[in-house]
Scaffold this motif. Sequence first.
Motif, short mmCIF file in Angstrom:
data_model
loop_
_atom_site.label_atom_id
_atom_site.label_comp_id
_atom_site.label_asym_id
_atom_site.label_seq_id
_atom_site.Cartn_x
_atom_site.Cartn_y
_atom_site.Cartn_z
N ASP A 278 0.81 -1.13 -0.05
CA ASP A 278 0.00 -0.07 0.14
C ASP A 278 0.70 1.06 -0.21
OD1 ASP A 278 -2.14 -1.60 0.00
OD2 ASP A 278 -2.30 -1.34 2.21
N PHE A 279 1.92 1.30 0.73
CA PHE A 279 2.87 2.46 0.96
C PHE A 279 3.60 2.61 -0.74
CE2 PHE A 279 7.22 3.99 1.34
CZ PHE A 279 6.79 5.10 1.77
N ILE A 280 3.84 1.47 -1.11
CA ILE A 280 4.43 1.86 -2.62
C ILE A 280 3.38 2.23 -3.71
CG2 ILE A 280 5.58 0.76 -4.49
CD1 ILE A 280 6.69 -1.28 -2.46
N ASN A 281 2.18 1.87 -3.41
CA ASN A 281 1.23 2.06 -4.43
C ASN A 281 0.72 3.56 -4.15
OD1 ASN A 281 1.12 -0.04 -5.98
ND2 ASN A 281 -0.32 -1.21 -4.46
N GLN A 282 0.59 3.97 -3.06
CA GLN A 282 0.33 5.58 -2.44
C GLN A 282 1.17 6.51 -2.98
OE1 GLN A 282 -1.28 5.22 1.49
NE2 GLN A 282 -2.58 3.72 1.26
N THR A 283 2.59 5.90 -3.12
CA THR A 283 3.65 7.05 -3.08
C THR A 283 4.39 6.97 -4.37
OG1 THR A 283 5.33 5.54 -1.95
CG2 THR A 283 3.98 7.12 -0.46
N LYS A 284 3.86 6.06 -5.26
CA LYS A 284 4.67 5.82 -6.52
C LYS A 284 4.55 6.89 -7.23
CE LYS A 284 0.86 3.25 -8.86
NZ LYS A 284 0.55 2.19 -9.32
N GLN A 285 5.39 7.19 -8.29
CA GLN A 285 5.20 8.16 -9.13
C GLN A 285 5.45 7.78 -10.63
OE1 GLN A 285 8.35 11.20 -8.72
NE2 GLN A 285 7.43 12.93 -9.65
N GLU A 286 4.42 8.10 -11.57
CA GLU A 286 4.37 7.75 -12.81
C GLU A 286 5.14 8.54 -13.75
OE1 GLU A 286 3.32 5.01 -13.78
OE2 GLU A 286 1.95 4.26 -12.21
N VAL A 287 5.80 8.32 -14.48
CA VAL A 287 6.66 9.34 -15.46
C VAL A 287 6.13 9.14 -16.86
CG1 VAL A 287 8.72 8.75 -14.07
CG2 VAL A 287 8.20 7.17 -15.99
N PRO A 288 6.43 10.04 -17.93
CA PRO A 288 5.71 10.02 -19.32
C PRO A 288 6.06 8.66 -19.73
CG PRO A 288 6.91 12.11 -18.73
CD PRO A 288 7.02 11.42 -17.46
N ALA A 289 5.13 8.30 -20.70
CA ALA A 289 5.13 7.12 -21.38
C ALA A 289 6.59 6.87 -22.08
CB ALA A 289 4.26 6.66 -22.23
N ALA A 290 7.16 7.92 -22.73
CA ALA A 290 8.15 8.12 -23.69
C ALA A 290 9.49 7.39 -22.58
CB ALA A 290 8.46 9.29 -24.10
N GLU A 291 9.45 8.14 -21.43
CA GLU A 291 10.75 7.80 -20.67
C GLU A 291 10.55 6.37 -20.18
OE1 GLU A 291 11.37 10.75 -17.65
OE2 GLU A 291 11.21 12.41 -18.97
N ALA A 292 9.27 5.82 -20.04
CA ALA A 292 9.31 4.57 -19.44
C ALA A 292 9.50 3.49 -20.48
CB ALA A 292 7.72 4.45 -18.93
N GLN A 293 9.43 3.75 -21.89
CA GLN A 293 9.84 2.63 -22.86
C GLN A 293 11.34 2.28 -22.90
OE1 GLN A 293 7.60 1.39 -24.91
NE2 GLN A 293 6.01 2.58 -23.60
N GLU A 294 11.67 1.48 -23.59
CA GLU A 294 13.04 0.88 -23.94
C GLU A 294 13.85 2.00 -24.52
OE1 GLU A 294 12.66 -2.99 -25.46
OE2 GLU A 294 12.08 -3.81 -23.73
N ARG A 295 14.87 2.26 -24.23
CA ARG A 295 15.55 3.44 -24.90
C ARG A 295 16.68 2.69 -25.52
NH1 ARG A 295 18.00 7.00 -21.24
NH2 ARG A 295 18.45 5.34 -19.84
N MET A 296 16.97 3.19 -26.84
CA MET A 296 18.10 2.77 -27.58
C MET A 296 19.35 3.67 -27.15
SD MET A 296 16.65 2.19 -31.41
CE MET A 296 18.17 1.35 -32.05
N VAL A 297 20.31 2.88 -26.75
CA VAL A 297 21.82 3.68 -26.06
C VAL A 297 22.73 3.30 -27.19
CG1 VAL A 297 23.15 3.93 -24.25
CG2 VAL A 297 20.77 3.46 -23.76
N ARG A 298 23.40 4.07 -27.58
CA ARG A 298 24.64 3.95 -28.43
C ARG A 298 25.97 4.06 -27.54
NH1 ARG A 298 25.47 3.94 -33.75
NH2 ARG A 298 27.48 4.39 -34.51
N GLN A 299 26.61 2.96 -27.73
CA GLN A 299 27.92 2.81 -27.00
C GLN A 299 28.76 3.74 -27.63
OE1 GLN A 299 28.99 -1.27 -26.98
NE2 GLN A 299 27.77 -1.80 -25.16
#
Length: 341
Positions: A278-299
Amino acid sequence: MAAWAQVKVESRISSMEMLVGEQVAVSVTATTPADAVVVFPTETLLPEGIEFMGAIDVDDQKADGGLVCHEKQYVFTSFHDTLYYIPPFTVKVDGKDYTTNQLALKVLTVDVDTTDYDHYYGPKDVQDPPFLWSEWRLVFWLSVVMLLLLALVYYLYLRMRDNKPVIARIRLVKRLLPHQKALEAIATIKAEKMQTQEDPKEYYTRLTDTLRHYIEDRYGFSAMEMTSSEIIERLLRDGDATSLDELRQLFQTADLVKFAKYSTLMNENDANLVSAIDFINQTKQEVPAAEAQERMVRQQLTAEEQRSQKSRFVLKLVIGYLLAMCIIIFIYVAYSVYMLL
């Protein structure tokens, strides 16, 4: 007289017939006691037409009755076709002369039909050698150069192959939000509930560590290094009083179990697990969907890797150029050999 009776001298010819210009050998042997002194003639009287070519000494051999067989060979030739009688040879044994038997030699010639000139050919012209070095010199040295270039290509290929490939790669990095990581950890604890119930200390240690990691990622302060009361005081600034009361109760129970060997009931453990969720669900913070998606990282390549990549590129160019040269040389050499043969 007994010693003289044991002396035996004889001669034999290797062949009684020979063609004009061939050679025959006459072997003269003397069988004597072991201590006898034997002297063979250095030359002999020969009929006209036979030429003496030389004498050959042969090693002594043992004979029956303790005797020794001495031998010497005389080589003759002749260029006249006739029958010859070779006179006996005289051998001295302990100063006494012994003569051998007489031999005969027939010299033959090849019949030639001088009336049929079609079967005979005149002298041939001077023949050219099968090849001239001046013609094959360029082909030979080009072949050597081609082999050296192939060896160099193989060396460069091994050098390039042994290096680790330096390539800018694209990889996928999956980013989990703090509450997602915490809920996954709690789900694992819940799945292992029967095991953790046997050791309440381990159960509450894992549960509170999960909450501390979540608070640290969510609020940005070092919850892992703070006491339970310090965490609650820090959360009072922004937290919900209801959720914090349940969290405070959970931390107090965990401290009692870990440090005071407090025994909890099963329903109490379940209630604290629900309070954590309950504590986690009440305090969780959603972020924009674009940031939650998998990101392509170029080494990013380091300066050393960039230099290595350039070196590999240059090696590939050099190997390709050398291979092209080898192919051209091979075609030229093959064509030249075809024309010379």
